[in-house]
Scaffold this motif. Structure first.
Motif, PDB file in Angstrom:
ATOM      1  N   ARG A  63      -9.223 -22.708  16.475  1.00 11.55           N
ATOM      2  CA  ARG A  63      -8.690 -21.370  16.767  1.00 11.55           C
ATOM      3  C   ARG A  63      -7.233 -21.456  17.215  1.00 11.55           C
ATOM      4  O   ARG A  63      -6.444 -20.547  16.963  1.00 11.55           O
ATOM      5  CB  ARG A  63      -9.528 -20.708  17.859  1.00 11.55           C
ATOM      6  CG  ARG A  63     -10.815 -20.062  17.361  1.00 11.55           C
ATOM      7  CD  ARG A  63     -11.591 -19.466  18.516  1.00 11.55           C
ATOM      8  NE  ARG A  63     -12.759 -18.725  18.048  1.00 11.55           N
ATOM      9  CZ  ARG A  63     -13.714 -18.254  18.831  1.00 11.55           C
ATOM     10  NH1 ARG A  63     -13.632 -18.446  20.151  1.00 11.55           N
ATOM     11  NH2 ARG A  63     -14.736 -17.594  18.330  1.00 11.55           N
ATOM     12  N   ARG A 102      -5.323 -23.417  13.608  1.00  6.01           N
ATOM     13  CA  ARG A 102      -5.553 -22.739  12.329  1.00  6.01           C
ATOM     14  C   ARG A 102      -4.829 -23.439  11.164  1.00  6.01           C
ATOM     15  O   ARG A 102      -3.958 -22.858  10.513  1.00  6.01           O
ATOM     16  CB  ARG A 102      -5.104 -21.274  12.411  1.00  6.01           C
ATOM     17  CG  ARG A 102      -5.865 -20.470  13.451  1.00  6.01           C
ATOM     18  CD  ARG A 102      -5.554 -19.012  13.412  1.00  6.01           C
ATOM     19  NE  ARG A 102      -6.292 -18.283  14.422  1.00  6.01           N
ATOM     20  CZ  ARG A 102      -7.555 -17.863  14.307  1.00  6.01           C
ATOM     21  NH1 ARG A 102      -8.205 -18.104  13.168  1.00  6.01           N
ATOM     22  NH2 ARG A 102      -8.150 -17.216  15.286  1.00  6.01           N
ATOM     23  N   ARG A 119     -14.321 -21.632   7.182  1.00  6.93           N
ATOM     24  CA  ARG A 119     -13.061 -20.884   7.108  1.00  6.93           C
ATOM     25  C   ARG A 119     -12.360 -21.035   5.761  1.00  6.93           C
ATOM     26  O   ARG A 119     -11.289 -20.466   5.557  1.00  6.93           O
ATOM     27  CB  ARG A 119     -12.124 -21.346   8.228  1.00  6.93           C
ATOM     28  CG  ARG A 119     -12.650 -20.999   9.615  1.00  6.93           C
ATOM     29  CD  ARG A 119     -11.645 -21.351  10.681  1.00  6.93           C
ATOM     30  NE  ARG A 119     -12.087 -20.852  11.995  1.00  6.93           N
ATOM     31  CZ  ARG A 119     -11.335 -20.848  13.085  1.00  6.93           C
ATOM     32  NH1 ARG A 119     -10.086 -21.306  13.011  1.00  6.93           N
ATOM     33  NH2 ARG A 119     -11.802 -20.396  14.216  1.00  6.93           N
TER      34      ARG A 119
END
Length: 437
Positions: free
Chosen positions: A115, A118, A140
Motif C-alpha cells: 500500500r 504500489r 493487484r
C-alpha cells in the motif's frame, strides 16, 4: 500454516536480536522500513521493485537493474534486502532511488508495504518466493518476474507435501531460469510461462573485470605486469586477457573468501612450497581470525594490506604472503594470480566462482558445491577442481606445478566457460520487452 510459521519466525527474530548483532540489524531494519518508505516514497511515482535476499543475489540481479534503468529511465527503482549482508553493503547503491529491508512476509506486513509503495512491476532474484507478497501483487495485477531462478527436484514445490505452497509459483507472470532442468521441473507442476536465459551473474563478473582497477601494491607483491591489452574498447563478453608475468616472477595462488577449514588445507601446502606467493582474502577479517591465519603460516614473511605504507615497496617484493584484511578488492586482485581457491565449500556453500574464473584462473573449491551449477560445469570443462582434504588439494596443485601445459589448459577452460555463459541479461530484457508489447 505458512502464516503461523512466519509469525513464530518473527517472534524468534525478535528474541535472537538481543543476542546477535546481525539479527539485531535485520530486526531494526525491518521495523524502520515502513517509516523510511513513508518518508521517502514519492506520491504518484512509478516504482519498479527489485528484491534480493542478500549480497550474492544482489550481484546476480545488478546487471538487470542497470540495464532496466537505461531502458526505462522514467521509472524509479526500489531495492529491498532480507539479510544485513546485502543491505549493509549496498544501502547506498547509486542506481536505486529507495533501499530498505523487506519486512517479514506476514499478511499485515505485505499489505502495508505494498500500500505504501504500489510498484508497477516486481522482480525477485533467484530464490525469493514470498507467499503473501506474491498473492497481493497478483490480486493487484502487478507483473512479477523471477529472474536467474534455479529449481531442483528436492525443493518443496516438487514434493507431495509442498503442493499447497507451490501455488505461490502461479503468482509469477514469467520465470527467467538458469537451465533447462528448471524449466522442465516447473512444467511438471503446470507452469509453462518459462524461458531459459542463463545466469546474469556471469554478465556481472564480466563487467567487474572490465571495470577492474590496478592495485599497485598487489602488482608489486605478485611480480606481475598489468594485464595485457586495453579492456576499455572490448565488449563485455570478450574474455579478459591473461596476465603477463614479469621476468623471474613467482607463481601466485589467490585464496578468496576463505574460511578456517579452507585455510587449514591450503596453507600447510604452501608452507612447503615457498616458491609460490600466497594472497589471502579471508571471508572474515576479524582480528581473531587473522591471528589464526598467522599461526598457520608458521613464521612466513607476511604483510597485511591495511598496514602497508609508502615505504613498503621492497618489502612487498620480498614477502611471501599478503593478507587482504579489507573488503572491496578481491574481484580486482584475481587478475594477479595463476591459480585461485574460492572458499565456503566446507561450510554453507562456495562463494563466487565466476569472479575468479573470468580472469582465466583455474578454480579450486571444497565439496559442498552440488547446488551450484557453475561448480558442476567448471568441473565438467576441467576449469574447476573439487577437493575434500589436504591430499586431494595437494594432488591438484602438484599436477599444476609439474605440468605447465595442464595448468594453461585449465586456465583457458575456466575463462572460456565464463565467456560462454555471458549474455543472460540481454536475453532476459529482450524477452521482457516482447512480453510487454
Amino acid at each position: 500454516m505458512y502464516n503461523l510459521i512466519f509469525y513464530i519466525f518473527e517472534f524468534g527474530v525478535f528474541i535472537a536480536s538481543f543476542f546477535n548483532d546481525k539479527v539485531r540489524k535485520m530486526w531494526r531494519g525491518e521495523r524502520d522500513a515502513f517509516r523510511y518508505l513513508k518518508q521517502h516514497v514519492e506520491p504518484g511515482a512509478d516504482y519498479a521493485w527489485f528484491h534480493a535476499a542478500s549480497l550474492g543475489e544482489f550481484e546476480q540481479g545488478r546487471p538487470i537493474i542497470e540495464e532496466y534503468r537505461k531502458v526505462y529511465p522514467e521509472k524509479k527503482i526500489l531495492l529491498t534486502f532480507f539479510s544485513p549482508s546485502g543491505y549493509e553493503v549496498r544501502k547506498d547503491y547509486e542506481l536505486a532511488d529507495l533501499v530498505c529491508y523487506l519486512p517479514i512476509d506476514t499478511p499485515t506486513n505485505a499489505l502495508r508495504f505494498l500500500r505504501t509503495v504500489r510498484p508497477s512491476v516486481a522482480f525477485f532474484i533467484k530464490y525469493e518466493f514470498w507467499y503473501n507478497y506474491m498473492h497481493i501483487l497478483r490480486h493487484r495485477g502487478v507483473p512479477v518476474y523471477s529472474v536467474s531462478s534455479i529449481f531442483r527436484p528436492n525443493q518443496v514445490f516438487f514434493r507431495w507435501y509442498g503442493k499447497t505452497y507451490a501455488h505461490v509459483l502461479k503468482c509469477f507472470t514469467h520465470f527467467f531460469v538458469q537451465n533447462e532442468q528448471s524449466k522442465q521441473l516447473l512444467t511438471t507442476i503446470g507452469i509453462h510461462n518459462v524461458d531459459v536465459t542463463g545466469d546474469t551473474r556471469f554478465d556481472r563478473v564480466a563487467t567487474i573485470a572490465h571495470q577492474s582497477k590496478e592495485i599497485p601494491a598487489v602488482a608489486t607483491f605478485a611480480g606481475k605486469s598489468p594485464f595485457k591489452g586495453d579492456l576499455k574498447g572490448l565488449p563485455v563478453n570478450v574474455p579478459v586477457p591473461v596476465n603477463v608475468p614479469v621476468k623471474n616472477s613467482s607463481r601466485v595462488f589467490i585464496a578468496g573468501s576463505s574460511w578456517l577449514p579452507d585455510e587449514k588445507i591450503f596453507i600447510p601446502y604452501f608452507n612447503q612450497h615457498r616458491d609460490w606467493k600466497l594472497i589471502l582474502a579471508p571471508h572474515v577479517i576479524a582480528e581473531s581470525h587473522i591471528e589464526m591465519i598467522m599461526q598457520l603460516l608458521q613464521g612466513r614473511r607476511v604483510l597485511r594490506y591495511s598496514q602497508l605504507t609508502a615505504g613498503d615497496q621492497q618489502a612487498l617484493a620480498d614477502t611471501e604472503v599478503l593478507i587482504i584484511d579489507c573488503f572491496g578488492l578481491l574481484s580486482s586482485i584475481y587478475k594477479y594470480g595463476d591459480v585461485a581457491y574460492v572458499g565456503g565449500g566446507f561450510g554453507a556453500g562456495i562463494h563466487n566462482l565466476p569472479e575468479a574464473a573470468v580472469w582465466n584462473l583455474p578454480v579450486i573449491f571444497g565439496p559442498n558445491n552440488h547446488k551450484f551449477q557453475e561448480a558442476q560445469e567448471l568441473k565438467a570443462c576441467q576449469g574447476g577442481f573439487e577437493i575434500t582434504d589436504y591430499d586431494s588439494f595437494a594432488a591438484v596443485m602438484d599436477r599444476f606445478i609439474s605440468d605447465p601445459d595442464y595448468l594453461r589448459t585449465a586456465s583457458a577452460a575456466a575463462g572460456n566457460y565464463v565467456q560462454s555463459q555471458s549474455g543472460a541479461t540481454e536475453k532476459l530484457l529482450q524477452l521482457l520487452r516482447q512480453s510487454r508489447k
